[in-house]
Design a protein around this motif. Structure first.
Motif, PDB file in Angstrom:
ATOM      1  N   UNK A  27      -2.788   9.058   1.852  1.00 11.51           N
ATOM      2  CA  UNK A  27      -3.631   8.019   1.258  1.00 11.51           C
ATOM      3  C   UNK A  27      -5.103   8.327   1.449  1.00 11.51           C
ATOM      4  N   UNK A  39       0.825  -1.208   0.000  1.00 11.94           N
ATOM      5  CA  UNK A  39       0.000   0.000   0.000  1.00 11.94           C
ATOM      6  C   UNK A  39       0.859   1.258   0.000  1.00 11.94           C
ATOM      7  N   UNK A  65     -10.245  11.453  -3.150  1.00 12.13           N
ATOM      8  CA  UNK A  65     -10.295  12.158  -4.445  1.00 12.13           C
ATOM      9  C   UNK A  65     -10.582  11.189  -5.582  1.00 12.13           C
ATOM     10  N   UNK A  82      -5.913  10.808  -1.248  1.00  7.28           N
ATOM     11  CA  UNK A  82      -5.902  10.174  -2.568  1.00  7.28           C
ATOM     12  C   UNK A  82      -7.144   9.323  -2.780  1.00  7.28           C
ATOM     13  N   UNK A  83      -7.433   8.454  -1.800  1.00  2.00           N
ATOM     14  CA  UNK A  83      -8.576   7.563  -1.970  1.00  2.00           C
ATOM     15  C   UNK A  83      -9.866   8.370  -2.099  1.00  2.00           C
ATOM     16  N   UNK A 114       0.952   3.820  -3.250  1.00  2.00           N
ATOM     17  CA  UNK A 114       0.544   5.209  -3.051  1.00  2.00           C
ATOM     18  C   UNK A 114       1.683   6.179  -3.333  1.00  2.00           C
TER      19      UNK A 114
END
Lengths: 645, 109
Positions: free
Chosen positions: B22, A630, B28, B25-26, A634
């Protein structure tokens, strides 16, 4: 040097055999055809143009010259690429050295295929608004690619989708199932493209179908075997440029025909007598016009082709929104760029290009309907694939006959180039799955040397290409269109859930990945096999029965049948007898599943399967490794390890 | 490479900057994907069920249906452009800061 000789020798034998195989042209002269079409168009009568030409004849010399230039140029690239291809990184991922903008053109090229330039324009020219659904669907497909797939795939993937999935799962079962799915998908889509390409060449140049397939197949094999991803990418970029250029030239010519006025353009669609009669007689099947009904306007409104709203959603969400994002040859493009930023940029560039291209396509389709007329287009090819070519020839000939021939020849050559570039990418994706996932990582357990791996990749590419040539030739008379539907359904309900869940969901495990790939594939396959895509002999018999009844009624009414009608009656009776007791491949009288596109059912089943099987068979080790994956997906940490080799 | 294998990824994943990155990001990415999906599905449904709306001639003979299609193309361009803008402005900056912090802290070496 050796490679150069091999490439040149192959090219030479290919070209000589190609030119000697072409039978002497039986050209009906483009002039007669233009005259007919123009007459057909200017005729004020509302009857469909009966005198439409039976085929398109490109000037073979000009077409072959342009095509040879393209081949020579691309073979030069193959030679240049072959010199640079020594490691697996070079072969599968062009050493991750393609820039974002270059990759954007290549990605756009993957979707600006002959199917979209010729096929979608054709659909729009025959069905108006509904054809445009395909154009806008592609744009949305890239939204998914951009937002969900691009960056994570680049950050954790190396050469194949199998690399992404096996990051934290057990490599052997995951790679094996993914390779199976990838090969299945790629070969299905490959066969569709090969058959389409073969038929196109047969139609345009009169080359016998098997030779056309062999010709396309051998060229694609040379590109992939020698040039790997570097050559495939550059061929794709050049082709995308040519297609975009050809599209723009045609578009400008067409726009000038209407004085660059959108309002005038649309009012001509509405007022075209030919379109009006096409909509009334052929699309709506109304022998008598409804008074006051504006059939021309109806052409610009939905539901002339796609009448079932569920099928519409299933096509849009299943095939476009999810399906495209799971095609291995598209995902593979992300591994050719150095980092996530470039991956993102490439999708943005691809979206700009594809959007521009498809906006042009929507207008070209309507333009072809006005200028060439749907009647003439469908007379040349029932699927409408010749719409752009006919319009190009007509508009060019308005300037001077030679311009028409050159434009037509150029567009034909671009269409071939398009097919070649797309099939090359597909072969590479299938070969990557077999050679990298199965051979290198399962059979050799990652112990093979670079030389061995590249050799394995080349041999596999060769085998995949030969297999697809054989299937392509064998499928001449088979309807392969549903294979594309099936490929997108498997991608949407198997590959996409597998990739998304393993990238974003901690609890996804090996069992979950294998289960979703298998369930997605099997469910899609079964649903397509019992869907209306298949041929149902009883339906064929019913159609024949209707014809028989109407003709027999005519006899009963005391009318005499013409010779043609007698022939029709005999044929219909034969068809009826042959089909009345028949069943589909699956032994069914009628489809069990009502939709042509299974996506709306199979994709949720796939996602559910992933969740259920992962929760049933949890894995502590894989959950622990989630953090590493992860963080990497990312941030892109550790990407240099992936792109170095 | 060896150092990276020793990296304690759970610790990195718990880093506040990473959590921030994160989450953003997730939110968006999946947010915009969900919005796009809804818009697309509404369009598909309307194309079949709201024939009257799509037939409405807005400019001359150009009807609502064609303008809707053009609008969707423009929407896709907007999403692409906005994402590129957002990622360059927000996500990439946090990523760079995070990696710098991790390197300074000796977590990645």
């Amino acid at each position: 040097m050796k490679k150069l000789i091999v490439v040149l020798a192959l090219a030479f034998t290919l070209l000589t055999s190609f030119t000697t195989l072409v039978p002497s042209p039986a050209v009906a002269g483009p002039e007669s055809y233009i005259a007919q079409t123009v007459v057909g168009q200017t005729a004020k009568a509302a009857a469909p143009a009966q005198s439409a030409p039976a085929k398109v004849e490109a000037d073979r010399r000009i077409t072959i010259t342009i095509f040879c230039i393209f081949i020579a140029f691309t073979l030069g690239i193959v030679y240049w690429a072959a010199k640079r291809t020594t490691t697996t990184g070079d072969y599968y991922a062009a050493a991750s050295s393609i820039t974002g903008v270059q990759n954007g053109w290549a990605m756009a090229g993957d979707f600006m295929s002959a199917a979209s330039f010729l096929g979608v324009t054709g659909l729009i020219s025959l069905f108006g608004f509904d054809g445009m659904m395909y154009a806008i669907g592609t744009s949305f497909a890239y939204v998914t690619l951009l937002l969900i797939m691009a960056e994570p795939c680049r950050n954790v993937g190396k050469y194949t989708v199998g690399d992404i999935l096996s990051f934290r799962a057990s490599p052997v079962p995951v790679r094996a199932t993914m390779a199976l799915a990838a090969v299945l998908l790629s070969v299905m889509y490959l066969v569709v493209q090969m058959v389409g390409g073969g038929k196109l060449m047969e139609l345009l140049l009169g080359i016998p179908y098997p030779w056309a397939v062999v010709f396309v197949g051998i060229l694609m094999m040379i590109y992939v075997v020698f040039g790997g991803m570097i050559a495939t990418t550059w061929v794709q970029i050049i082709k995308a440029g040519l297609l975009m250029g050809g599209g723009i030239v045609l578009f400008l010519l067409m726009a000038s025909h209407f004085g660059f006025s959108p309002r005038r353009f649309f009012s001509e669609v509405v007022s075209s007598k030919q379109i009006q009669s096409w909509v009334q007689l052929v699309l709506l099947k109304q022998p008598v016009a409804e008074p006051g009904f504006e059939y021309g306007r109806r052409f610009l409104e939905p539901a002339l082709l796609q009448k079932n709203v569920w099928d519409q959603i299933s096509l849009g969400v299943g095939s476009f929104l999810l399906g495209v994002a799971g095609m291995p040859h598209i995902l593979m493009r992300f591994f050719t760029v150095p980092d996530a930023k470039a991956a993102r940029k490439s999708v943005v560039v691809a979206m700009i290009l594809i959007g521009t291209f498809f906006v042009m396509v929507t207008l070209l389709g309507l333009g072809a309907a006005i200028i060439v007329t749907p009647q003439s287009i469908s007379a040349v090819d029932k699927g409408g694939n010749m719409a752009n070519l006919l319009m190009g020839q007509l508009l060019g000939a308005n300037i001077s006959p030679i311009v028409g021939d050159v434009l037509l020849a150029f567009l034909c050559a671009v269409a071939f180039a398009t097919i070649l570039a797309v099939v090359a990418g597909l072969v590479l994706a299938a070969a990557g799955a077999i050679a990298h996932d199965v051979w290198t990582n399962i059979i050799r357990r990652g112990q093979a040397s670079q030389r061995e791996q590249v050799m394995a990749a080349r041999i596999t590419s060769c085998i995949v290409a030969i297999v697809s040539i054989v299937i392509g030739i064998a499928s001449e008379t088979v309807n392969v269109a549903h294979l594309a539907t099936l490929a997108f359904a498997i991608a949407a309900s198997g590959v996409v859930p597998a990739v998304v869940f393993s990238l974003f969901w901690r609890k996804m495990t090996t069992t979950g990945i294998c289960a979703v790939l298998l369930v997605g594939t099997v469910v899609s396959l079964v649903l397509v096999l019992v869907s209306p895509n298949m041929t149902y002999p009883k339906f064929v018999a019913d159609g024949a029965k209707v014809q028989i009844t109407s003709l027999e009624k005519k006899v009963a009414d005391g009318q005499t049948l013409t010779d043609k009608e007698k022939g029709d009656l005999e044929k219909a009776q034969k068809t009826y007898e042959a089909n009345k007791d028949g069943t589909s491949i699956m032994g069914l009288d009628r489809p069990l599943f009502p939709l042509r596109n299974p996506g709306i059912v199979s994709a949720p089943i796939g996602f559910l399967a992933a969740i259920i099987f992962s929760l049933l068979f949890p894995s502590r080790r894989e959950e622990e490794k989630f953090d590493e994956m992860y963080v990497r997906q990312t941030t892109g940490l550790g990407i240099s390890q992936l792109t170095e080799t | 490479m060896k150092e990276q294998q020793r990296t304690d990824w759970a610790q990195v994943a718990a880093n506040p900057r990473f959590v921030d990155l994160h989450r953003k990001k997730v939110r968006f990415l999946f947010g915009w994907w969900a919005i796009s999906t809804i818009i697309y599905v509404i369009f598909l449904v309307c194309a079949n069920l709201a024939g009257k709306l799509f037939a409405w001639p807005v400019i001359g003979d150009i009807n609502f249906g064609y303008l809707a299609i053009l609008g969707l193309f423009i929407y896709c361009w907007f999403v692409a452009g906005f994402y590129a803008f957002w990622a360059n402005k927000v996500a990439d900056k946090i990523t760079v800061d995070l990696i710098d912090e991790l390197k300074e802290g000796g977590m990645l070496r």
